[in-house]
Design a protein around this motif. Structure first.
Motif, PDB file in Angstrom:
ATOM      1  N   TYR A 146       0.823  -1.216   0.000  1.00 37.69           N
ATOM      2  CA  TYR A 146       0.000   0.000   0.000  1.00 37.69           C
ATOM      3  C   TYR A 146       0.853   1.261   0.000  1.00 37.69           C
ATOM      4  N   SER A 147       1.997   1.219   0.652  1.00 36.04           N
ATOM      5  CA  SER A 147       2.829   2.422   0.780  1.00 36.04           C
ATOM      6  C   SER A 147       3.573   2.768  -0.506  1.00 36.04           C
ATOM      7  N   LEU A 148       3.368   2.003  -1.557  1.00 33.26           N
ATOM      8  CA  LEU A 148       3.884   2.401  -2.872  1.00 33.26           C
ATOM      9  C   LEU A 148       3.044   3.511  -3.505  1.00 33.26           C
ATOM     10  N   LEU A 149       1.880   3.772  -2.930  1.00 32.50           N
ATOM     11  CA  LEU A 149       0.977   4.781  -3.507  1.00 32.50           C
ATOM     12  C   LEU A 149       1.618   6.158  -3.651  1.00 32.50           C
ATOM     13  N   PRO A 150       2.403   6.658  -2.675  1.00 34.97           N
ATOM     14  CA  PRO A 150       3.046   7.961  -2.884  1.00 34.97           C
ATOM     15  C   PRO A 150       3.947   8.002  -4.121  1.00 34.97           C
ATOM     16  N   LEU A 151       4.618   6.897  -4.423  1.00 31.56           N
ATOM     17  CA  LEU A 151       5.458   6.878  -5.626  1.00 31.56           C
ATOM     18  C   LEU A 151       4.607   6.919  -6.893  1.00 31.56           C
ATOM     19  N   VAL A 153       1.765   8.548  -7.014  1.00 32.31           N
ATOM     20  CA  VAL A 153       1.269   9.929  -7.074  1.00 32.31           C
ATOM     21  C   VAL A 153       2.295  10.858  -7.709  1.00 32.31           C
ATOM     22  N   ILE A 154       3.577  10.661  -7.385  1.00 38.58           N
ATOM     23  CA  ILE A 154       4.591  11.588  -7.917  1.00 38.58           C
ATOM     24  C   ILE A 154       4.993  11.247  -9.348  1.00 38.58           C
ATOM     25  N   ALA A 155       4.579  10.076  -9.858  1.00 32.46           N
ATOM     26  CA  ALA A 155       4.982   9.676 -11.215  1.00 32.46           C
ATOM     27  C   ALA A 155       4.547  10.682 -12.280  1.00 32.46           C
ATOM     28  N   PRO A 156       3.278  11.159 -12.289  1.00 39.17           N
ATOM     29  CA  PRO A 156       2.904  12.172 -13.301  1.00 39.17           C
ATOM     30  C   PRO A 156       3.694  13.468 -13.156  1.00 39.17           C
ATOM     31  N   LEU A 157       4.039  13.842 -11.912  1.00 37.72           N
ATOM     32  CA  LEU A 157       4.810  15.069 -11.706  1.00 37.72           C
ATOM     33  C   LEU A 157       6.208  14.944 -12.298  1.00 37.72           C
ATOM     34  N   LEU A 158       6.793  13.755 -12.189  1.00 37.27           N
ATOM     35  CA  LEU A 158       8.133  13.550 -12.751  1.00 37.27           C
ATOM     36  C   LEU A 158       8.118  13.659 -14.275  1.00 37.27           C
ATOM     37  N   SER A 168      13.020  17.840 -10.085  1.00 41.48           N
ATOM     38  CA  SER A 168      12.757  16.408 -10.184  1.00 41.48           C
ATOM     39  C   SER A 168      13.354  15.637  -9.011  1.00 41.48           C
ATOM     40  N   THR A 169      14.574  16.015  -8.628  1.00 35.67           N
ATOM     41  CA  THR A 169      15.223  15.346  -7.489  1.00 35.67           C
ATOM     42  C   THR A 169      14.466  15.597  -6.188  1.00 35.67           C
ATOM     43  N   LEU A 170      13.999  16.833  -6.005  1.00 29.30           N
ATOM     44  CA  LEU A 170      13.242  17.154  -4.799  1.00 29.30           C
ATOM     45  C   LEU A 170      11.937  16.364  -4.735  1.00 29.30           C
ATOM     46  N   ILE A 171      11.273  16.228  -5.873  1.00 27.00           N
ATOM     47  CA  ILE A 171      10.019  15.469  -5.909  1.00 27.00           C
ATOM     48  C   ILE A 171      10.278  13.989  -5.606  1.00 27.00           C
ATOM     49  N   LYS A 172      11.379  13.459  -6.138  1.00 28.46           N
ATOM     50  CA  LYS A 172      11.724  12.065  -5.860  1.00 28.46           C
ATOM     51  C   LYS A 172      11.982  11.838  -4.366  1.00 28.46           C
ATOM     52  N   LEU A 173      12.745  12.760  -3.779  1.00 33.20           N
ATOM     53  CA  LEU A 173      13.024  12.638  -2.346  1.00 33.20           C
ATOM     54  C   LEU A 173      11.747  12.747  -1.519  1.00 33.20           C
ATOM     55  N   PHE A 174      10.874  13.675  -1.921  1.00 34.51           N
ATOM     56  CA  PHE A 174       9.608  13.828  -1.212  1.00 34.51           C
ATOM     57  C   PHE A 174       8.775  12.547  -1.306  1.00 34.51           C
ATOM     58  N   GLY A 175       8.719  11.941  -2.503  1.00 37.61           N
ATOM     59  CA  GLY A 175       7.950  10.711  -2.688  1.00 37.61           C
ATOM     60  C   GLY A 175       8.499   9.559  -1.861  1.00 37.61           C
ATOM     61  N   VAL A 176       9.825   9.433  -1.831  1.00 41.59           N
ATOM     62  CA  VAL A 176      10.441   8.347  -1.061  1.00 41.59           C
ATOM     63  C   VAL A 176      10.210   8.548   0.433  1.00 41.59           C
ATOM     64  N   PHE A 177      10.386   9.796   0.922  1.00 41.75           N
ATOM     65  CA  PHE A 177      10.137  10.068   2.343  1.00 41.75           C
ATOM     66  C   PHE A 177       8.670   9.831   2.703  1.00 41.75           C
ATOM     67  N   TRP A 178       7.772  10.220   1.795  1.00 43.17           N
ATOM     68  CA  TRP A 178       6.335  10.030   2.016  1.00 43.17           C
ATOM     69  C   TRP A 178       6.013   8.542   2.140  1.00 43.17           C
ATOM     70  N   ALA A 179       6.515   7.750   1.194  1.00 42.91           N
ATOM     71  CA  ALA A 179       6.254   6.307   1.209  1.00 42.91           C
ATOM     72  C   ALA A 179       6.879   5.644   2.434  1.00 42.91           C
ATOM     73  N   PHE A 204      13.387   2.719   4.147  1.00 45.90           N
ATOM     74  CA  PHE A 204      13.736   3.858   3.299  1.00 45.90           C
ATOM     75  C   PHE A 204      14.517   3.393   2.067  1.00 45.90           C
ATOM     76  N   LEU A 205      15.498   2.504   2.255  1.00 49.31           N
ATOM     77  CA  LEU A 205      16.284   1.983   1.132  1.00 49.31           C
ATOM     78  C   LEU A 205      15.416   1.180   0.162  1.00 49.31           C
ATOM     79  N   LEU A 206      14.431   0.462   0.702  1.00 47.23           N
ATOM     80  CA  LEU A 206      13.555  -0.340  -0.159  1.00 47.23           C
ATOM     81  C   LEU A 206      12.771   0.540  -1.118  1.00 47.23           C
ATOM     82  N   TYR A 207      12.274   1.667  -0.633  1.00 52.95           N
ATOM     83  CA  TYR A 207      11.504   2.554  -1.512  1.00 52.95           C
ATOM     84  C   TYR A 207      12.410   3.339  -2.465  1.00 52.95           C
ATOM     85  N   ILE A 208      13.645   3.574  -2.075  1.00 53.37           N
ATOM     86  CA  ILE A 208      14.602   4.150  -3.030  1.00 53.37           C
ATOM     87  C   ILE A 208      14.810   3.183  -4.198  1.00 53.37           C
TER      88      ILE A 208
END
Length: 217
Positions: A146-151, A153-158, A168-179, A204-208
């Motif tokens: 379920y926690s893959l959902l933030p990633l 959400v950020i896919a269209p933004l990327l 783009s890097t900031l959005i990626k970091l935000f998505g990973v921290f969110w997840a 955290f490493l898993l979602y990266i």
């Protein structure tokens, strides 16, 4: 001698109404074959809807999705239901959807994402049990899925800001921290005490790694 024997006129009383039986029906009953005419009542258990047969509760899945996307305690969601009442179809749908948006020219990613979901969850589960946590593998599998959902959400933004590397890097970091926060806040309970970082860091490493499968990095 000549003559004829009239067939008996047999009537059944069912619920106050008399129903006339045919000659063939009467003959079978007289010969002891009446059981051939019996009709079994439909079992209500056999008439369940398909979603109920597969144990799919769409309202429950929708509620869990909201709990993951909005992990702030101030919003009033009972987020523990994601961990305490795990299901399989919701996380699987999220993982498959994440796999589909990762198909941009790299079809082999789908099997990798599902594999990482299963074995990555197993790694988190084993680590949590070693650290003294009381959690089941099904619970970890559901929360990580379920926690893959933030990633997602950020896919269209990327796609929109892909040419702006810093954004783009900031959005990626935000998505990973969110997840990672959504998953860790459900899996890392008070029983871990001072050992929380030992479980939060692998999550955290898993979602990266999940994000790297999407971006191709």
């Amino acid at each position: 001698l000549s003559g004829s024997i009239a067939s008996p006129d047999v009537k059944l009383n069912l619920g106050g109404d008399f129903i006339k039986e045919s000659t063939a029906t009467t003959f079978l009953r007289q010969r002891g074959y009446g059981w051939l005419l019996e009709v079994e009542d439909d079992d209500p258990e056999d008439n369940k809807p398909l979603l109920e047969e597969l144990d799919i509760d769409l309202k429950d899945i929708y509620y869990k999705i909201r709990c993951v996307l909005m992990p702030m305690p101030s919003l009033g969601f009972n987020r523990q239901v994601v961990r305490d009442n795990p299901d399989f179809w919701g996380p699987l749908a999220v993982v498959l959807f994440f796999s589909m948006i990762s198909l941009y020219g790299q079809f082999r990613v789908v099997s990798w994402i599902i594999t990482i979901w299963i074995f990555g969850s197993l790694t988190i589960f084993l680590l949590a049990r070693v650290l003294g946590g009381e959690v089941a593998y099904g619970q970890v599998l559901g929360v990580i899925g379920y926690s893959l959902l933030p990633l997602i959400v950020i896919a269209p933004l990327l796609l929109v800001v892909g040419s702006f590397e810093v954004v783009s890097t900031l959005i990626k970091l935000f998505g990973v921290f969110w997840a990672a926060y959504s998953a860790a806040s459900l899996l890392v309970g008070e029983e871990f005490k001072t050992k929380k970082p030992l479980l939060i860091y692998p999550i955290f490493l898993l979602y990266i790694y999940f994000l790297s499968l999407y971006t191709g990095v």
